[in-house]
Design a protein around this motif. Structure first.
Motif, PDB file in Angstrom:
ATOM      1  N   TYR A 147       0.617  -1.418  -0.035  1.00 25.12           N
ATOM      2  CA  TYR A 147       0.063   0.031  -0.023  1.00 25.12           C
ATOM      3  C   TYR A 147       0.844   1.216   0.215  1.00 25.12           C
ATOM      4  O   TYR A 147       0.551   2.260  -0.771  1.00 25.12           O
TER       5      TYR A 147
ATOM      6  N   GLU B  39      -7.354   5.152  -3.396  1.00 29.79           N
ATOM      7  CA  GLU B  39      -8.228   3.931  -2.672  1.00 29.79           C
ATOM      8  C   GLU B  39      -7.946   3.893  -1.286  1.00 29.79           C
ATOM      9  O   GLU B  39      -6.688   4.070  -1.061  1.00 29.79           O
ATOM     10  N   THR B  40      -9.041   3.381  -0.620  1.00 28.07           N
ATOM     11  CA  THR B  40      -8.744   3.203   0.873  1.00 28.07           C
ATOM     12  C   THR B  40      -7.813   1.663   0.872  1.00 28.07           C
ATOM     13  O   THR B  40      -7.805   0.933   0.090  1.00 28.07           O
TER      14      THR B  40
ATOM     15  N   PHE C 245      -8.563  -0.861   2.759  1.00 27.49           N
ATOM     16  CA  PHE C 245      -9.392  -1.698   2.823  1.00 27.49           C
ATOM     17  C   PHE C 245      -9.779  -2.260   1.363  1.00 27.49           C
ATOM     18  O   PHE C 245      -9.626  -3.572   1.132  1.00 27.49           O
ATOM     19  N   LEU C 246     -10.102  -1.165   0.500  1.00 27.34           N
ATOM     20  CA  LEU C 246     -10.304  -1.537  -1.012  1.00 27.34           C
ATOM     21  C   LEU C 246      -9.099  -2.259  -1.577  1.00 27.34           C
ATOM     22  O   LEU C 246      -9.061  -3.162  -2.621  1.00 27.34           O
TER      23      LEU C 246
ATOM     24  N   LYS D 250      -8.721  -5.807  -0.418  1.00 27.80           N
ATOM     25  CA  LYS D 250      -9.771  -6.647  -1.156  1.00 27.80           C
ATOM     26  C   LYS D 250      -9.430  -6.944  -2.547  1.00 27.80           C
ATOM     27  O   LYS D 250      -9.394  -8.000  -2.839  1.00 27.80           O
ATOM     28  N   ASN D 251      -8.696  -5.963  -3.210  1.00 29.52           N
ATOM     29  CA  ASN D 251      -8.413  -6.018  -4.607  1.00 29.52           C
ATOM     30  C   ASN D 251      -7.029  -7.242  -4.669  1.00 29.52           C
ATOM     31  O   ASN D 251      -6.870  -7.871  -5.536  1.00 29.52           O
TER      32      ASN D 251
ATOM     33  N   LYS E 247      -8.535 -10.628  -4.000  1.00 29.77           N
ATOM     34  CA  LYS E 247      -9.082 -11.386  -5.108  1.00 29.77           C
ATOM     35  C   LYS E 247      -8.097 -11.530  -6.204  1.00 29.77           C
ATOM     36  O   LYS E 247      -8.576 -12.791  -7.077  1.00 29.77           O
TER      37      LYS E 247
ATOM     38  N   ASN F  90     -16.063  -9.690 -11.670  1.00 32.83           N
ATOM     39  CA  ASN F  90     -14.791  -9.185 -11.677  1.00 32.83           C
ATOM     40  C   ASN F  90     -14.500  -8.739 -13.080  1.00 32.83           C
ATOM     41  O   ASN F  90     -14.271  -9.434 -14.075  1.00 32.83           O
TER      42      ASN F  90
END
Length: 545
Positions: free
Chosen positions: A463, A477-478, A480-481, A484-485, A488, A519
């Motif tokens: 990050y 983007e946060t 968390f996002l 999550k990506n 994924k 997706n």
């Protein structure tokens, strides 16, 4: 000779006789011939240096307890005939020495500066992604692309190899061999993505069986990634080293079960990103058994140092001779550490505990000291400050980076304390990020606990790298996002492979297809079409009989 000249001459002779036992004006480390509790006055610097010191003190509003120059009564300075003797008196400005319990000597007057900025404050390396990776990591890189530079394929292949050895060892104990098949790198990434999902959903401390509940309390994504039995097997068999040679390696290194992977991860972190001009060293608590590891692999010259100093010396080799500054709290800070860092062309800033033997009594908390007052002490390379934030309390800091007795006009605090407060939070911030989204689990296997913390740190580092690729460090983007990506991206290739497995339950295959369709990164060819064999088998017909 006038009467004033006679008085001045007698005063000078008496002054010289009092000071003749003092052999050195410079700020040395230890004064062996002077009592501990005494403060000795000795002749100071030249007239120009005295005026420079006075100018610095006058610019700071907060009181700085530094002895002023000695002068005669005003009636002795009124005559213009006495300019010669008085100028000689002014040139003999006086300074005070402070002594610690071990007779470590500090001076109240700073040493003269020959340049505006010291060489040890000039850092040549630029903060951010290193040149070797700038072409591979940019604003268009996905979270998975960045993460693969911290956990490379070679590192994952070693985990796959050692884990498969353990899986083959326990395979005879299972009647159904479906969940004890060999692991590959695609499934290992999916397993790691599974752990990242538990981190962002804050389910890492729940029992894994609760995630697979079909009564509405479980999460569909976990059933799509892998079965409950397969996750249990991988959790038990995950290995990071060669178990055959482990006993021999453990004799010299207690961290043998994971040290190879740990060192590879650290090397990748250092290779991808360059830290700024200030580093921070602090402890990060991770519960597992182990002790007395600070002195491992240290040269013999460091074995006699204190344990906190040994811990710092183990961490600094990647930034040696880079002129960077290192911050540490009072558990690490000592004059011994400051001197050791100086030999490696590094500076240090930290708070001192009150029981350090180098601290003079004048720097400790006392009732007679005024609030917002500051006392400074100097050696040739180090400055110590003692600030009184409230009555009967003192904050003592030491620095080899700063050299001026500067006090902020607004907060009344020394510049050293303000600098320390701004740069000390590096490890605390990383620890907070790892706690917010943690993959750690309740386990008795400490190598697994270390591996989960490595995953947490890798996500945080990814990050930071992502933010460095954005223009002006904008937060697009946060976290968390972003995580999550990342999860994924790690799990989709394995889910794509499972979607074509006709042995899976129909509802799981349909759930995987919904995830793949939603997706945007999934290619159309990865999703089974309606003309597949499975769809043809799904058509129902009536029996003629």
């Amino acid at each position: 000779m006038t009467s004033n000249d006679v008085i001045i001459q007698r005063w000078l002779e008496q002054d010289l006789s009092d000071d003749e036992n003092i052999s050195n004006d410079e700020c040395s480390d230890v004064e062996a011939d002077v009592g501990i509790e005494h403060v000795i006055e000795e002749s100071g610097e030249s007239d120009s240096e005295c005026e420079e010191t006075t100018e610095v003190v006058s610019n700071a509003i907060a009181p700085i307890e530094i002895e002023s120059s000695s002068t005669l009564p005003s009636e002795q300075t009124s005559s213009s005939e006495d300019e010669g003797p008085l100028s000689e008196l002014r040139s003999r400005s006086r300074k005070k020495n402070y002594f610690g319990k071990n007779r470590f000597r500090w001076s109240s007057a700073r040493p003269s500066l020959r340049s505006r900025m010291h060489q040890h404050n000039i850092v040549q390396e630029r903060e951010g992604i290193k040149p070797a990776y700038r072409s591979e990591i940019n604003a268009s890189s996905s979270p998975l692309d960045i993460w693969q530079h911290f956990f490379t394929d070679s590192m994952l292949e070693k985990i796959v190899h050692h884990t498969n050895v353990k899986i083959r060892e326990i395979r005879p104990n299972y009647q159904v061999s479906t969940c004890v098949q060999d692991l590959d790198i695609v499934e290992l990434r999916a397993f790691i993505g599974f752990l990242f999902y538990t981190a962002i959903f804050k389910e890492n401390h729940e029992h894994y069986t609760s995630r697979y509940s079909t009564d509405g309390t479980g999460r569909e994504i976990y059933r799509c990634i892998m079965s409950k039995n397969r996750f249990e097997v991988l959790l038990k068999t995950l290995r990071f080293d060669d178990s055959a040679s482990r006993p021999v390696r453990r004799e010299s290194d207690a961290s043998a079960p994971i040290i190879e992977l740990f060192n590879s991860f650290i090397d990748q972190c250092q290779a991808v990103f360059a830290i700024g001009s200030c580093a921070c060293i602090d402890e990060m608590l991770l519960a597992f058994r182990g002790k007395d590891s600070d002195g491992l692999n240290l040269p013999r010259e460091y074995q006699t140092l204190k344990k906190p100093t040994q811990a710092v010396m183990r961490l600094i080799p990647p930034i040696e001779r880079s002129n960077r500054n290192i911050n540490f709290d009072n558990w690490y800070t000592s004059i011994e550490l400051i001197d050791s860092l100086k030999k490696k062309q590094l500076t240090g800033v930290g708070t001192l505990r009150k029981n350090q033997k180098e601290i003079p009594p004048e720097f400790l908390a006392a009732r007679h000291r005024n609030v917002d007052s500051t006392v400074f002490g100097f050696t040739k390379d180090i400055i110590m400050s003692s600030y009184v934030p409230k009555k009967n309390k003192a904050v003592i800091t030491v620095s080899s980076m700063h050299h001026m007795p500067v006090v902020d006009e607004t907060t009344k605090k020394p510049e050293i304390i303000l600098f320390y407060n701004q740069t000390k939070i590096g490890v605390d911030l990383l620890d907070q990020r790892c706690s917010n989204y943690s993959t750690g689990r309740r386990t008795r296997r400490w190598p697994l606990a270390v591996f989960c913390r490595m995953l947490d740190i890798s996500a945080s580092n990814c990050y930071v790298v992502r933010l460095s690729t954005q223009p002006h460090g904008q937060k697009t983007e946060t976290r968390f996002l972003f995580m999550k990506n990342l999860a994924k991206g790690l799990t989709i290739p394995h889910m794509d492979r499972r979607a074509n497995n006709l042995k899976l339950q129909r509802d799981i295959r349909m759930a995987i297809r919904r995830i793949l369709d939603s997706n945007k990164e999934t290619t159309p060819s990865a999703v089974p079409t309606s003309s597949s064999a499975e769809e043809r088998l799904a058509v129902r017909k009536n029996c003629s009989t």
